[in-house]
Design a protein around this motif. Structure first.
Motif, PDB file in Angstrom:
ATOM      1  N   LEU A   6       0.646  -1.274  -0.086  1.00 39.81           N
ATOM      2  CA  LEU A   6      -0.065   0.249  -0.031  1.00 39.81           C
ATOM      3  C   LEU A   6       0.791   1.325   0.063  1.00 39.81           C
ATOM      4  N   GLN A   7       1.903   1.304   0.554  1.00 34.68           N
ATOM      5  CA  GLN A   7       2.964   2.539   0.771  1.00 34.68           C
ATOM      6  C   GLN A   7       3.497   2.554  -0.458  1.00 34.68           C
ATOM      7  N   ARG A   8       3.694   1.380  -1.228  1.00 26.62           N
ATOM      8  CA  ARG A   8       4.599   1.535  -2.527  1.00 26.62           C
ATOM      9  C   ARG A   8       3.683   2.178  -3.710  1.00 26.62           C
ATOM     10  N   LEU A   9       2.365   1.954  -3.486  1.00 29.03           N
ATOM     11  CA  LEU A   9       1.211   2.648  -4.397  1.00 29.03           C
ATOM     12  C   LEU A   9       1.466   4.058  -4.262  1.00 29.03           C
ATOM     13  N   VAL A  10       1.756   4.761  -3.431  1.00 29.26           N
ATOM     14  CA  VAL A  10       1.693   5.946  -3.160  1.00 29.26           C
ATOM     15  C   VAL A  10       3.102   6.469  -3.294  1.00 29.26           C
TER      16      VAL A  10
END
Length: 71
Positions: A6-10
């Protein structure tokens, strides 16, 4: 899916194509759906695009907002 995905998505940007340089989390739903029809790339990028499609399709983009604020 791992929580850090999820952090990688942003934080990860699209490395090529029409939306090169745009965050994965900011890609339009239609573009993600196009990838789903044509086939996601292999590896991490494909996994993240697939995850973002699921988030978008289920109307959950708002869940990524707290992660954006950490930046």
């Amino acid at each position: 899916m791992k929580p850090e995905d999820l952090q990688r998505l942003v934080t990860l940007t699209m490395p090529y194509g029409k939306y090169q340089g745009r965050l994965i989390a900011d890609l339009p739903g239609a573009y993600l759906a196009w990838f789903a029809r044509k086939g996601f790339p292999r590896g991490e990028l494909g996994n993240l695009l697939s995850l973002m499609l699921e988030i978008d399709h289920n109307g959950l983009r708002g869940l990524l907002e707290p992660l954006r604020k950490r930046q």
